[in-house]
Design a protein around this motif. Structure first.
Motif: not given
Length: 118
Positions: A29, A32, A49-54, A66-67, A69, A99
């Protein structure tokens, strides 16, 4: 931090592949993650990217990032693949920065080759 990517291969245009990248060595967590790719003779470019979702415009609507965790794993589901998607795909992780900036990513996987044939 280590990133281990897998899932590349050869597929015909219109087909699908799913890439996976497992992150270890740091609490999941706290980083990113993103996917980049590098085609022969071209510079490495941002894909998702994940976090931000771009997403890059070229893959928007076809690729899904996707992830999981619980498994410390990120995925890149690639549908409706095109010949121009052929590249070595890299997963990467960062703690801070932007990102979109390659320089922000401190940790990189080894790359996995995706080849899309016509």
């Amino acid at each position: 931090v280590q990133l281990q990517a897998s899932g590349g291969g050869m597929v015909q245009a219109g087909g699908s592949l799913r890439l996976s990248c497992t992150v270890s060595g740091r609490p999941f967590h706290t980083v990113a993650t993103a996917w980049f790719r590098q085609a022969p003779g071209k510079e490495r470019e941002f894909v998702a990217s994940y976090r931000p979702f771009k997403y890059a415009d070229s893959v928007q609507g076809r690729f899904t990032n996707s992830r999981d965790n619980a498994l410390n794993t990120v995925y890149l589901q690639m549908n409706n693949l095109k010949v121009e998607d052929t590249a070595v795909y890299y997963c990467a992780a960062r703690v801070g920065g932007s990102y979109l900036s390659l320089a922000s990513y401190e940790f990189w996987g080894q790359g996995t080759l995706v080849t899309v044939s016509s």
